[in-house]
Enzyme design. Structure first.
Site, mmCIF file in Angstrom:
data_model
loop_
_atom_site.group_PDB
_atom_site.id
_atom_site.type_symbol
_atom_site.label_atom_id
_atom_site.label_comp_id
_atom_site.label_asym_id
_atom_site.label_seq_id
_atom_site.Cartn_x
_atom_site.Cartn_y
_atom_site.Cartn_z
ATOM 1 N N HIS A 34 0.790 -1.327 0.011
ATOM 2 C CA HIS A 34 -0.236 -0.027 0.019
ATOM 3 C C HIS A 34 0.900 1.330 0.135
ATOM 4 O O HIS A 34 0.446 2.411 0.455
ATOM 5 C CB HIS A 34 -0.968 0.134 1.253
ATOM 6 C CG HIS A 34 -2.032 -1.265 1.016
ATOM 7 N ND1 HIS A 34 -3.077 -1.148 0.228
ATOM 8 C CD2 HIS A 34 -2.157 -2.407 1.381
ATOM 9 C CE1 HIS A 34 -3.934 -1.970 0.353
ATOM 10 N NE2 HIS A 34 -3.437 -2.977 0.990
ATOM 11 N N THR A 35 1.919 1.139 -0.416
ATOM 12 C CA THR A 35 2.763 2.259 -0.768
ATOM 13 C C THR A 35 2.895 2.761 -2.010
ATOM 14 O O THR A 35 3.196 3.927 -2.318
ATOM 15 C CB THR A 35 4.388 1.799 -0.187
ATOM 16 O OG1 THR A 35 4.664 0.529 -0.857
ATOM 17 C CG2 THR A 35 4.354 1.772 1.287
ATOM 18 N N ALA A 122 -5.542 -14.883 -5.272
ATOM 19 C CA ALA A 122 -4.159 -15.126 -4.102
ATOM 20 C C ALA A 122 -3.515 -13.793 -4.084
ATOM 21 O O ALA A 122 -2.472 -14.042 -3.164
ATOM 22 C CB ALA A 122 -3.666 -16.277 -4.708
ATOM 23 N N GLY A 123 -3.879 -12.683 -4.782
ATOM 24 C CA GLY A 123 -2.761 -11.677 -4.399
ATOM 25 C C GLY A 123 -1.696 -11.553 -5.096
ATOM 26 O O GLY A 123 -0.612 -11.043 -4.471
ATOM 27 N N SER A 125 -1.511 -11.166 -8.604
ATOM 28 C CA SER A 125 -1.459 -10.148 -9.669
ATOM 29 C C SER A 125 -1.716 -10.882 -11.154
ATOM 30 O O SER A 125 -1.128 -10.560 -12.056
ATOM 31 C CB SER A 125 -0.491 -9.251 -9.729
ATOM 32 O OG SER A 125 -0.408 -8.414 -8.457
ATOM 33 N N ASP A 171 2.167 -3.797 -9.372
ATOM 34 C CA ASP A 171 1.774 -5.096 -9.928
ATOM 35 C C ASP A 171 2.470 -5.090 -11.395
ATOM 36 O O ASP A 171 2.801 -6.069 -12.077
ATOM 37 C CB ASP A 171 0.496 -5.836 -9.908
ATOM 38 C CG ASP A 171 -0.184 -5.472 -8.525
ATOM 39 O OD1 ASP A 171 0.820 -5.468 -7.593
ATOM 40 O OD2 ASP A 171 -1.397 -5.504 -8.212
ATOM 41 N N TYR A 221 -10.152 -1.216 -0.701
ATOM 42 C CA TYR A 221 -8.939 -0.486 -1.389
ATOM 43 C C TYR A 221 -9.061 0.836 -1.771
ATOM 44 O O TYR A 221 -8.334 1.626 -1.424
ATOM 45 C CB TYR A 221 -8.502 -1.540 -2.527
ATOM 46 C CG TYR A 221 -7.136 -1.250 -3.251
ATOM 47 C CD1 TYR A 221 -6.156 -1.910 -2.846
ATOM 48 C CD2 TYR A 221 -7.029 -0.136 -4.084
ATOM 49 C CE1 TYR A 221 -4.813 -1.440 -3.382
ATOM 50 C CE2 TYR A 221 -5.696 0.007 -4.585
ATOM 51 C CZ TYR A 221 -4.609 -0.577 -4.242
ATOM 52 O OH TYR A 221 -3.647 -0.068 -4.840
HETATM 53 C C1 GLA Z 1 -2.681 -4.515 -4.949
HETATM 54 C C2 GLA Z 1 -2.528 -3.262 -6.113
HETATM 55 C C3 GLA Z 1 -1.107 -2.703 -5.893
HETATM 56 C C4 GLA Z 1 -0.690 -2.459 -4.409
HETATM 57 C C5 GLA Z 1 -1.119 -3.691 -3.805
HETATM 58 C C6 GLA Z 1 -0.832 -3.133 -2.217
HETATM 59 O O1 GLA Z 1 -2.033 -5.414 -5.610
HETATM 60 O O2 GLA Z 1 -2.530 -3.678 -7.185
HETATM 61 O O3 GLA Z 1 -1.205 -1.473 -6.718
HETATM 62 O O4 GLA Z 1 -1.162 -1.200 -4.162
HETATM 63 O O5 GLA Z 1 -2.483 -4.008 -3.715
HETATM 64 O O6 GLA Z 1 0.554 -2.810 -1.809
#
Ligand code: GLA
Length: 384
Positions: A34-35, A122-123, A125, A171, A221
């Site tokens: 989240h940076t 699953a995060g 991307s 991502d 988000y």
């Molecule tokens: C998701 C978003 C990214 C990033 C992360 C958190 O993956 O697509 O841009 O903000 O969350 O770090």
């Protein structure tokens, strides 16, 4: 193997074998969550799980798509204005086409078949991987002459504007710029980046998949993004030179945000601290001090859980279970949040024992199956 399956399917559906084949990977992020949308720092890498796509121009103005994993097809005109599809997945592709049209490119119709092995939700991307695969492929087949960073930005804008998630650039950047066995520190303000060899003999990146549908993810988000912007506005009243949380210190937050809005203070202080962790964490990696790096991963998780409030019971539980376990260097929830995977740095020979112990416990406590993957660091988007 997926490459040949995709190529074969393309041949079957479109009776042509002149397709361009593209591989575009998912990503992990060691630290810096989240940076990115706060102009800060991230430390991602591309992985061995990817989207594979076969694509070729059509003589007319139609887009014909086939998503092999879902067994679904889409067909529609390429003429603007493009309208979002209720199937959802075509929107990652249409969003890219819309961006190109917005830049003044007139591209013709195309056929496309794709499949992938990036676990969905699953995060890792999968959406960025698909967007990158499409922009990379269209750039080649229509000879658009776009450079990789422009493609990354277009993929991000496609997601922001057509899909509606206000994600940052991490991502797409990681998926496009990944390099085998290297992590990349990206400065999301200047877009300068540095590769760091990820040398950790005997260590592996273990991803533990909570299997939690992160349905809250996109709405919450976007709320987090607004909360960060609200914090910046409060600081700007006293420091007009400040443009984003990147320019903000913990002292500024204590003086100007904490007294006004405790929630906004918590959100913003997480981001400021997380940026500092990326910078000092890369120093740890350069020194080979993995123990110090691991501590920062745990601190990152604590912040995500308590201050930024984007974790979930399952990811908190998984991180809690591995904390202090011998051979586990560090762990935290990875990605946008509310589920997805935890990323764990674990000694290779302990992985089997660890997951064998965790899986039944996870089932008992969380009533879900635990899945896990080893994240091997690989090259970014390319033609196959
Ligand atoms: C998701 C978003 C990214 C990033 C992360 C958190 O993956 O697509 O841009 O903000 O969350 O770090």
């Amino acid at each position: 193997m997926l490459t040949s399956q995709v190529a074969q399917k393309f041949q079957e559906i479109f009776a042509s074998n002149g397709a361009l084949l593209v591989r575009s990977p998912g990503r992990v992020n060691l630290i810096g969550e989240h940076t990115d949308y706060n102009n800060g720092f991230v430390l991602p890498a591309a992985v061995d799980k990817a989207i594979y796509l076969a694509i070729a121009r059509r003589p007319d103005d139609e887009i014909q798509l086939f998503a092999m994993d879902l067994g679904q097809s889409y067909r529609g005109p390429i003429r603007p204005p493009l309208t979002p599809s209720a199937l959802h997945w075509p929107n990652y592709i249409l969003g890219i086409v819309e961006q190109l049209q917005g830049m003044g490119f007139t591209i013709g119709g195309f056929n496309c078949v794709f499949a992938g092995d990036i676990p969905l939700g699953a995060g890792m991307s999968s959406s960025a991987a698909l967007e990158n695969a499409v922009i990379f492929a269209l750039n080649l087949i229509f000879g658009l002459g776009l450079d990789p960073m422009t493609m990354v930005r277009l993929s991000q804008k496609a997601e922001n504007e057509f899909v509606g998630l206000q994600c940052g650039i991490m991502d797409m950047f990681a998926s496009m710029f990944g390099r085998k066995d290297q992590v990349i520190r990206l400065d999301c303000r200047s877009l300068e980046y540095t590769y760091f060899p990820f040398k950790a003999p005997g260590l592996r990146i273990l991803l533990l998949d909570t299997q939690v549908e992160h349905s809250l993810a996109s709405s919450e988000y976007n709320v987090r993004r607004q909360q960060c912007e609200a914090g910046v506005k409060l600081v700007q009243r006293h420091h007009p030179e400040v443009k984003s949380l990147r320019d903000v210190t913990l002292e500024m937050l204590s003086a100007h945000v904490a007294p006004v809005d405790e929630l906004i203070w918590r959100r913003c202080s997480f981001v400021v601290e997380e940026n500092a962790r990326v910078l000092s964490g890369t120093e740890d990696l350069l020194r080979g001090d993995l123990a110090a790096f691991g501590e920062k991963m745990y601190a990152s998780h604590d912040g995500l859980s308590q201050k930024y409030e984007v974790s979930c019971a399952e990811s908190d539980w998984l991180v809690g279970q591995v904390r202090g376990v011998e051979g586990v260097i560090g762990a935290r929830q990875m990605g946008g949040g509310f589920g997805g995977c935890t990323i764990n740095l674990v000694e290779e020979e302990l992985i089997d024992g660890l997951v064998t112990r965790l899986a039944p416990l996870y089932r008992e406590v969380m009533k879900r199956d635990l899945k896990w993957y080893i994240g091997r660091i690989e090259d970014g988007t390319s033609a196959v």
